[in-house]
Enzyme design. Structure first.
Site, PDB file in Angstrom:
ATOM      1  N   THR A  98     -36.791  27.207 -37.427  1.00 54.05           N
ATOM      2  CA  THR A  98     -35.598  26.478 -37.848  1.00 54.05           C
ATOM      3  C   THR A  98     -34.412  27.429 -37.935  1.00 54.05           C
ATOM      4  O   THR A  98     -34.574  28.616 -38.220  1.00 54.05           O
ATOM      5  CB  THR A  98     -35.799  25.770 -39.210  1.00 54.05           C
ATOM      6  OG1 THR A  98     -34.623  25.025 -39.523  1.00 54.05           O
ATOM      7  CG2 THR A  98     -36.075  26.759 -40.333  1.00 54.05           C
ATOM      8  N   ARG A 155     -19.682  16.802 -27.024  1.00 53.52           N
ATOM      9  CA  ARG A 155     -20.463  17.945 -26.579  1.00 53.52           C
ATOM     10  C   ARG A 155     -21.357  17.515 -25.413  1.00 53.52           C
ATOM     11  O   ARG A 155     -21.546  16.327 -25.171  1.00 53.52           O
ATOM     12  CB  ARG A 155     -21.314  18.491 -27.723  1.00 53.52           C
ATOM     13  CG  ARG A 155     -20.522  19.081 -28.870  1.00 53.52           C
ATOM     14  CD  ARG A 155     -21.410  19.355 -30.074  1.00 53.52           C
ATOM     15  NE  ARG A 155     -22.514  20.239 -29.753  1.00 53.52           N
ATOM     16  CZ  ARG A 155     -23.651  20.315 -30.435  1.00 53.52           C
ATOM     17  NH1 ARG A 155     -23.850  19.511 -31.480  1.00 53.52           N
ATOM     18  NH2 ARG A 155     -24.599  21.163 -30.079  1.00 53.52           N
ATOM     19  N   ARG A 162     -32.910  27.940 -32.694  1.00 54.55           N
ATOM     20  CA  ARG A 162     -31.798  27.029 -32.432  1.00 54.55           C
ATOM     21  C   ARG A 162     -31.989  26.435 -31.044  1.00 54.55           C
ATOM     22  O   ARG A 162     -32.914  26.766 -30.333  1.00 54.55           O
ATOM     23  CB  ARG A 162     -30.458  27.757 -32.539  1.00 54.55           C
ATOM     24  CG  ARG A 162     -30.060  28.062 -33.974  1.00 54.55           C
ATOM     25  CD  ARG A 162     -28.625  28.575 -34.041  1.00 54.55           C
ATOM     26  NE  ARG A 162     -27.707  27.650 -33.400  1.00 54.55           N
ATOM     27  CZ  ARG A 162     -26.632  28.020 -32.722  1.00 54.55           C
ATOM     28  NH1 ARG A 162     -26.340  29.308 -32.582  1.00 54.55           N
ATOM     29  NH2 ARG A 162     -25.841  27.117 -32.162  1.00 54.55           N
ATOM     30  N   GLY A 163     -31.085  25.557 -30.661  1.00 53.24           N
ATOM     31  CA  GLY A 163     -31.191  24.885 -29.373  1.00 53.24           C
ATOM     32  C   GLY A 163     -31.267  23.385 -29.569  1.00 53.24           C
ATOM     33  O   GLY A 163     -31.388  22.882 -30.682  1.00 53.24           O
ATOM     34  N   ASN A 164     -31.176  22.646 -28.456  1.00 52.42           N
ATOM     35  CA  ASN A 164     -31.208  21.195 -28.572  1.00 52.42           C
ATOM     36  C   ASN A 164     -32.623  20.698 -28.861  1.00 52.42           C
ATOM     37  O   ASN A 164     -33.573  21.482 -28.942  1.00 52.42           O
ATOM     38  CB  ASN A 164     -30.612  20.538 -27.322  1.00 52.42           C
ATOM     39  CG  ASN A 164     -31.376  20.879 -26.055  1.00 52.42           C
ATOM     40  OD1 ASN A 164     -32.597  20.982 -26.060  1.00 52.42           O
ATOM     41  ND2 ASN A 164     -30.665  21.030 -24.951  1.00 52.42           N
ATOM     42  N   VAL A 165     -32.756  19.400 -29.020  1.00 50.23           N
ATOM     43  CA  VAL A 165     -34.034  18.806 -29.410  1.00 50.23           C
ATOM     44  C   VAL A 165     -35.145  19.192 -28.445  1.00 50.23           C
ATOM     45  O   VAL A 165     -36.229  19.630 -28.851  1.00 50.23           O
ATOM     46  CB  VAL A 165     -33.896  17.271 -29.497  1.00 50.23           C
ATOM     47  CG1 VAL A 165     -35.263  16.613 -29.654  1.00 50.23           C
ATOM     48  CG2 VAL A 165     -32.987  16.888 -30.661  1.00 50.23           C
ATOM     49  N   LYS A 216     -23.186  15.432 -39.814  1.00 49.23           N
ATOM     50  CA  LYS A 216     -23.714  16.635 -40.454  1.00 49.23           C
ATOM     51  C   LYS A 216     -23.131  17.908 -39.845  1.00 49.23           C
ATOM     52  O   LYS A 216     -23.235  18.984 -40.440  1.00 49.23           O
ATOM     53  CB  LYS A 216     -25.242  16.665 -40.381  1.00 49.23           C
ATOM     54  CG  LYS A 216     -25.849  16.866 -39.020  1.00 49.23           C
ATOM     55  CD  LYS A 216     -27.360  16.798 -39.089  1.00 49.23           C
ATOM     56  CE  LYS A 216     -28.027  17.007 -37.747  1.00 49.23           C
ATOM     57  NZ  LYS A 216     -27.805  18.354 -37.198  1.00 49.23           N
ATOM     58  N   ASP A 217     -22.494  17.800 -38.661  1.00 48.72           N
ATOM     59  CA  ASP A 217     -21.875  18.960 -38.023  1.00 48.72           C
ATOM     60  C   ASP A 217     -20.387  19.081 -38.335  1.00 48.72           C
ATOM     61  O   ASP A 217     -19.745  20.044 -37.905  1.00 48.72           O
ATOM     62  CB  ASP A 217     -22.040  18.876 -36.501  1.00 48.72           C
ATOM     63  CG  ASP A 217     -23.484  19.031 -36.055  1.00 48.72           C
ATOM     64  OD1 ASP A 217     -24.269  19.655 -36.787  1.00 48.72           O
ATOM     65  OD2 ASP A 217     -23.824  18.522 -34.965  1.00 48.72           O
ATOM     66  N   ARG A 229     -36.286  22.905 -28.757  1.00 43.11           N
ATOM     67  CA  ARG A 229     -37.088  23.229 -29.936  1.00 43.11           C
ATOM     68  C   ARG A 229     -38.492  22.628 -29.851  1.00 43.11           C
ATOM     69  O   ARG A 229     -39.475  23.267 -30.251  1.00 43.11           O
ATOM     70  CB  ARG A 229     -36.357  22.760 -31.201  1.00 43.11           C
ATOM     71  CG  ARG A 229     -35.191  23.694 -31.565  1.00 43.11           C
ATOM     72  CD  ARG A 229     -34.510  23.265 -32.832  1.00 43.11           C
ATOM     73  NE  ARG A 229     -33.539  22.202 -32.577  1.00 43.11           N
ATOM     74  CZ  ARG A 229     -32.880  21.563 -33.537  1.00 43.11           C
ATOM     75  NH1 ARG A 229     -33.105  21.853 -34.806  1.00 43.11           N
ATOM     76  NH2 ARG A 229     -32.002  20.617 -33.251  1.00 43.11           N
ATOM     77  N   SER A 243     -31.834  26.213 -39.838  1.00 42.02           N
ATOM     78  CA  SER A 243     -31.177  25.563 -40.959  1.00 42.02           C
ATOM     79  C   SER A 243     -31.587  26.208 -42.278  1.00 42.02           C
ATOM     80  O   SER A 243     -32.768  26.214 -42.640  1.00 42.02           O
ATOM     81  CB  SER A 243     -31.550  24.074 -40.981  1.00 42.02           C
ATOM     82  OG  SER A 243     -31.274  23.486 -42.232  1.00 42.02           O
ATOM     83  N   LEU A 244     -30.624  26.728 -43.021  1.00 38.96           N
ATOM     84  CA  LEU A 244     -30.922  27.284 -44.336  1.00 38.96           C
ATOM     85  C   LEU A 244     -31.407  26.195 -45.287  1.00 38.96           C
ATOM     86  O   LEU A 244     -32.228  26.456 -46.170  1.00 38.96           O
ATOM     87  CB  LEU A 244     -29.689  27.971 -44.916  1.00 38.96           C
ATOM     88  CG  LEU A 244     -29.249  29.288 -44.266  1.00 38.96           C
ATOM     89  CD1 LEU A 244     -28.028  29.846 -44.981  1.00 38.96           C
ATOM     90  CD2 LEU A 244     -30.369  30.314 -44.260  1.00 38.96           C
ATOM     91  N   ARG A 245     -30.895  24.987 -45.132  1.00 40.87           N
ATOM     92  CA  ARG A 245     -31.339  23.870 -45.977  1.00 40.87           C
ATOM     93  C   ARG A 245     -32.838  23.618 -45.798  1.00 40.87           C
ATOM     94  O   ARG A 245     -33.588  23.503 -46.782  1.00 40.87           O
ATOM     95  CB  ARG A 245     -30.554  22.602 -45.606  1.00 40.87           C
ATOM     96  CG  ARG A 245     -31.100  21.317 -46.244  1.00 40.87           C
ATOM     97  CD  ARG A 245     -30.411  20.093 -45.679  1.00 40.87           C
ATOM     98  NE  ARG A 245     -30.680  19.898 -44.266  1.00 40.87           N
ATOM     99  CZ  ARG A 245     -31.748  19.255 -43.792  1.00 40.87           C
ATOM    100  NH1 ARG A 245     -32.653  18.760 -44.610  1.00 40.87           N
ATOM    101  NH2 ARG A 245     -31.907  19.101 -42.489  1.00 40.87           N
ATOM    102  N   ARG A 246     -33.275  23.528 -44.554  1.00 41.93           N
ATOM    103  CA  ARG A 246     -34.697  23.296 -44.292  1.00 41.93           C
ATOM    104  C   ARG A 246     -35.526  24.495 -44.719  1.00 41.93           C
ATOM    105  O   ARG A 246     -36.592  24.352 -45.317  1.00 41.93           O
ATOM    106  CB  ARG A 246     -34.904  22.985 -42.815  1.00 41.93           C
ATOM    107  CG  ARG A 246     -34.388  21.602 -42.407  1.00 41.93           C
ATOM    108  CD  ARG A 246     -34.359  21.424 -40.911  1.00 41.93           C
ATOM    109  NE  ARG A 246     -34.036  20.035 -40.541  1.00 41.93           N
ATOM    110  CZ  ARG A 246     -33.456  19.686 -39.404  1.00 41.93           C
ATOM    111  NH1 ARG A 246     -33.102  20.612 -38.523  1.00 41.93           N
ATOM    112  NH2 ARG A 246     -33.211  18.407 -39.140  1.00 41.93           N
ATOM    113  N   CYS A 274     -22.543  26.375 -43.797  1.00 42.60           N
ATOM    114  CA  CYS A 274     -23.886  26.712 -43.327  1.00 42.60           C
ATOM    115  C   CYS A 274     -24.430  27.967 -43.996  1.00 42.60           C
ATOM    116  O   CYS A 274     -25.557  28.364 -43.730  1.00 42.60           O
ATOM    117  CB  CYS A 274     -23.868  26.907 -41.808  1.00 42.60           C
ATOM    118  SG  CYS A 274     -23.818  25.359 -40.903  1.00 42.60           S
TER     119      CYS A 274
END
Length: 312
Positions: free
Chosen positions: A133, A10, A155-158, A86-87, A161, A135-138, A248
Site C-alpha cells: 500500500t 486523468r 502505488r499504481g493503478n488498480v 478522496k484525491d 496493484r 496509503s498511510l491511512r491503510r 497525505c
C-alpha cells in the site's frame, strides 16, 4: 447551455471509467449533449501519474493528482474536471469550485490477497504477511490491528496493484471497492472490509466535478446530477479534514453516512503511521448541520492528539 463542453480527466482506466459515468449522466440530463462534438473529453497527465516510485507523502501529497487538471480549468482549456473526491486537496485554487457531487458508490475498502477466499479479513492474513500500500491511512489501521504485518510500498493503478499481488511482490493489497465496481471487476470472493475494520478515506467512493467558480453555464448544466445526500456527507467529511489540516502526510479517515431520515453519522479517526496510537470519534446530527458535525469531530480529534501530533 454553452457548447461544446470539454471535460478533463486523468488517463488511468479508472479515471476514464469515472469520466464516462459522469458524461453519461450529463447526456441523460441534457439530450443535446448526445450530438457529435457537444461533449468532449481530454486526457491530462498529472504529476501523480508520472511519479509512481515514491509515496505521495514524499512528493507533495494528493494535490499532485489535480494540479495540472486545475491549471487547464483556469486556462480555459477545459470546462469541467472529474475527480475522485478522496484525491481532491482540502483547499481548492482560487477561482475553482466543486460544483457537483453525484451519488456515491460503496465507500468501503477491499482486501485482495493471494490466498483468495481463504483470507476473509485482516485477521486471516498469515503471520508476517507483506501488504502492499502507498496509503498511510491503510498502513496505520493495518498495523494497529496487526503489528506483525510488513508494509510494502506500492502505488499504481488498480490493475498494476492487483498484478503485483498475483506476481508475489506482496501477499495482499487494499483497494477501494468503488473503483473495482466502476471498472467492472468481479469482486466475488474478495474480502470487503467493514468501516469498523478499515475506515475509508475522506470522500472515498464519491466523484466531484470541478469548474470555474464564475462559469454559471457549467454549474447550471451540472445541477441535475447532484446528489444531495452524498454532497452533505462529503461536505461533512471535508470539514473534518479542514480542521485537521489533513494531507497525505497524516493518517486520517472519515465516513459520514446519511440515514435517509434527515440524520447523519460521522465516524472519524487519526492515527500514527506505525499504528501505535489511534484516536477515533463519532458524531451524529442533522444533515443540515453537516459542516458543524465535521468541524466538531475534527476539533475533538485535535484535542485528543494534542499539539505535538500535528507538528511537521
Amino acid at each position: 447551455m454553452r457548447l461544446p463542453i470539454v471535460v478533463g480527466t486523468r488517463g488511468s482506466p479508472l479515471a476514464i471509467a469515472q469520466t464516462r459515468h459522469v458524461c453519461a449522466q450529463l447526456v441523460a440530463a441534457h439530450p443535446a449533449l448526445a450530438e457529435d462534438g457537444a461533449l468532449r473529453t481530454t486526457v491530462i497527465t498529472t504529476s501523480g501519474d508520472r511519479i509512481v516510485d515514491r509515496p505521495l507523502a514524499e512528493i507533495g501529497g494528493k494535490g499532485l493528482f489535480t494540479k495540472e487538471i486545475e491549471e487547464a480549468l483556469l486556462d480555459r482549456r477545459i470546462d469541467l474536471a472529474v475527480h475522485s473526491m478522496k484525491d481532491v486537496p482540502t483547499w481548492l485554487p482560487e477561482g475553482l469550485e466543486i460544483a457537483a457531487i453525484p451519488a456515491r458508490e460503496d465507500p468501503r475498502d477491499v482486501l485482495i490477497a493471494r490466498g483468495g477466499p481463504a483470507v476473509a479479513g485482516i485477521a486471516d492474513l498469515p503471520q508476517g504477511a507483506r501488504v502492499g500500500t502507498g496509503s498511510l491511512r491503510r498502513q496505520a489501521q493495518l498495523l494497529a490491528r496487526r503489528p506483525d504485518i510488513a508494509i510494502v510500498p506500492m502505488r499504481g493503478n488498480v490493475g498494476t496493484r492487483m498484478r503485483k499481488v498475483a506476481d508475489g511482490e506482496a501477499d495482499a493489497t487494499l483497494l477501494a471497492l468503488a473503483g473495482l465496481r466502476r471498472l467492472g471487476e468481479d469482486v466475488a470472493g474478495m474480502a470487503v472490509l467493514t468501516p469498523g475494520d478499515m475506515l475509508p478515506a475522506v470522500g472515498q467512493g464519491a466523484l466531484g466535478i470541478e469548474c470555474r467558480a464564475s462559469d454559471d453555464s457549467a454549474k447550471e448544466a451540472l445541477q441535475p446530477i447532484v446528489d444531495a445526500a452524498t454532497s452533505a456527507a462529503v461536505r461533512c467529511e471535508r470539514a473534518l479534514l479542514a480542521v485537521l489540516d489533513g494531507s497525505c502526510r497524516m493518517p486520517i479517515a472519515g465516513l459520514a453516512v446519511p440515514d435517509g431520515q434527515g440524520q447523519l453519522r460521522l465516524d472519524a479517526l487519526i492515527a500514527r503511521p506505525d499504528g501505535s496510537l489511534c484516536h477515533r470519534t463519532q458524531r451524529t446530527g442533522a444533515v443540515a448541520d453537516a459542516l458543524s458535525i465535521g468541524r466538531d469531530a475534527g476539533a475533538a480529534l485535535r484535542a485528543a492528539g494534542g499539539p505535538d501530533w500535528f507538528d511537521p
